[in-house]
Write an enzyme that holds these catalytic residues in place. Structure first.
Site, PDB file in Angstrom:
ATOM      1  N   ARG A 268      -0.952   0.238  -8.546  1.00  0.00           N
ATOM      2  CA  ARG A 268      -2.100   1.094  -8.247  1.00  0.00           C
ATOM      3  C   ARG A 268      -2.438   1.994  -9.438  1.00  0.00           C
ATOM      4  O   ARG A 268      -3.611   2.195  -9.771  1.00  0.00           O
ATOM      5  CB  ARG A 268      -1.816   1.946  -7.011  1.00  0.00           C
ATOM      6  CG  ARG A 268      -1.889   1.187  -5.697  1.00  0.00           C
ATOM      7  CD  ARG A 268      -1.743   2.104  -4.504  1.00  0.00           C
ATOM      8  NE  ARG A 268      -1.740   1.359  -3.261  1.00  0.00           N
ATOM      9  CZ  ARG A 268      -2.836   1.003  -2.585  1.00  0.00           C
ATOM     10  NH1 ARG A 268      -4.026   1.339  -3.047  1.00  0.00           N
ATOM     11  NH2 ARG A 268      -2.740   0.329  -1.466  1.00  0.00           N
TER      12      ARG A 268
ATOM     13  N   SER B  71      -0.243  -0.369   1.325  1.00  0.00           N
ATOM     14  CA  SER B  71      -0.066  -1.716   0.770  1.00  0.00           C
ATOM     15  C   SER B  71       0.560  -2.652   1.798  1.00  0.00           C
ATOM     16  O   SER B  71       1.213  -2.223   2.747  1.00  0.00           O
ATOM     17  CB  SER B  71       0.810  -1.662  -0.483  1.00  0.00           C
ATOM     18  OG  SER B  71       0.184  -0.916  -1.502  1.00  0.00           O
TER      19      SER B  71
ATOM     20  N   LEU C  56       6.917  -0.411  -0.847  1.00  0.00           N
ATOM     21  CA  LEU C  56       5.488  -0.680  -0.884  1.00  0.00           C
ATOM     22  C   LEU C  56       4.855   0.573  -0.299  1.00  0.00           C
ATOM     23  O   LEU C  56       5.289   1.049   0.754  1.00  0.00           O
ATOM     24  CB  LEU C  56       5.132  -1.891  -0.011  1.00  0.00           C
ATOM     25  CG  LEU C  56       5.275  -3.282  -0.626  1.00  0.00           C
ATOM     26  CD1 LEU C  56       5.017  -4.342   0.440  1.00  0.00           C
ATOM     27  CD2 LEU C  56       4.329  -3.470  -1.796  1.00  0.00           C
ATOM     28  N   ASP C  57       3.838   1.135  -0.964  1.00  0.00           N
ATOM     29  CA  ASP C  57       3.280   2.367  -0.441  1.00  0.00           C
ATOM     30  C   ASP C  57       2.610   2.130   0.909  1.00  0.00           C
ATOM     31  O   ASP C  57       2.384   1.001   1.335  1.00  0.00           O
ATOM     32  CB  ASP C  57       2.333   3.023  -1.448  1.00  0.00           C
ATOM     33  CG  ASP C  57       1.161   2.144  -1.800  1.00  0.00           C
ATOM     34  OD1 ASP C  57       0.339   1.879  -0.906  1.00  0.00           O
ATOM     35  OD2 ASP C  57       1.073   1.718  -2.962  1.00  0.00           O
ATOM     36  N   ARG C  58       2.301   3.215   1.574  1.00  0.00           N
ATOM     37  CA  ARG C  58       1.860   3.168   2.968  1.00  0.00           C
ATOM     38  C   ARG C  58       0.704   2.202   3.188  1.00  0.00           C
ATOM     39  O   ARG C  58       0.674   1.454   4.182  1.00  0.00           O
ATOM     40  CB  ARG C  58       1.459   4.577   3.414  1.00  0.00           C
ATOM     41  CG  ARG C  58       1.044   4.709   4.869  1.00  0.00           C
ATOM     42  CD  ARG C  58       0.626   6.146   5.162  1.00  0.00           C
ATOM     43  NE  ARG C  58       0.247   6.329   6.549  1.00  0.00           N
ATOM     44  CZ  ARG C  58      -0.960   6.013   7.036  1.00  0.00           C
ATOM     45  NH1 ARG C  58      -1.886   5.509   6.217  1.00  0.00           N
ATOM     46  NH2 ARG C  58      -1.239   6.212   8.323  1.00  0.00           N
TER      47      ARG C  58
END
Length: 251
Positions: A202, A118, A114-116
């Protein structure tokens, strides 16, 4: 006397896989460790990553330290924003730091990313085979996200999103995109995907013409995030984890 690979023993496993199971490094990095001559089997240096060893019989050392397979650990976490899905990072806090020392000692790692910025459901384990099963597209483990868009979405934009976009040289379509009955009205959408390209949700949101103000992963397979507060986690058994993901369950 030269070392002879064990090929008939059902307990035999590849040396690089054994190193990974012991928490030395991931399988690819374990290959480098072996090729550098840092690993001995029964006192002799072995330079073949796929050399077969019997974990119950053979003595394997890395840089003089006797290795043994770590007990398997499985965690479900509600990842907060601002934390990186990694084991270490030079600049930001990482998800592993949210776990107890016993989990870090067991060399757990996040399964997928999960990106930073999220939030939401994240699986962490030290079981490489389980992680590969969870991530491989052939297993059909879908992931579901709740996305807060910067603008209200209309039917035309929704149809365009459902048709998919050109990403990484091919057409990528979500499994579903639905408007949620949640305030602010018309800006929350539920998106399900079957793959897991980098920043896929995203990127789709941007290609559909929207910015993303919040992104929460709510489901992995049949496992749904319900009770865990942001930053909290729960440890599960292998059976319970598999049952929840590949059938259904909540955390």
């Amino acid at each position: 006397m030269p070392l002879t690979p064990l090929i008939l023993n059902e307990a035999a496993m590849r040396l690089n896989a054994f190193l990974a199971e012991c928490g030395v490094a991931a399988r690819r990095k374990s290959v480098a460790c072996i090729l550098e001559g840092r690993v001995r089997v029964n006192g002799k240096i072995v330079l073949a990553p796929y050399f077969q060893i019997d974990p119950e019989i053979d003595a394997v050392e890395c840089e003089g330290r006797r290795l043994s397979i770590l007990p398997k650990k499985y965690f479900a976490m509600n990842k907060p924003a601002g934390v990186v899905c990694a084991v270490t990072d030079k600049y930001d806090p990482v998800v592993v730091d949210l776990l107890p020392a016993s989990a870090r000692d067991a060399r757990v790692f996040p399964v997928g990313r999960l990106d930073r910025e999220s939030e939401g459901l994240l699986i962490l384990t030290n079981d490489g085979g389980f992680a590969q099963k969870l991530l491989h597209p052939s297993k059909g483990v879908a992931k579901e996200y709740e996305v807060l868009l910067n603008l209200e979405i209309n039917d035309k934009q929704l149809r365009r999103w459902r048709d998919g976009f050109e990403m990484e040289g091919r057409r990528v379509k979500p499994l579903s995109v639905e408007v949620m009955q949640k305030e602010p009205a018309g800006r929350w959408v539920r998106v399900a995907i079957g793959e897991g390209l980098k920043r896929e949700v995203r990127t789709m949101s941007n290609l559909a013409g929207f910015g993303v103000e919040a992104l929460i992963r709510r489901k992995i397979g049949g496992l749904t995030l319900v009770r865990l507060k942001v930053g909290d986690f729960v440890e599960l058994s292998f059976i319970d984890m598999c049952t929840k993901i590949f059938k259904s369950g909540t955390v």
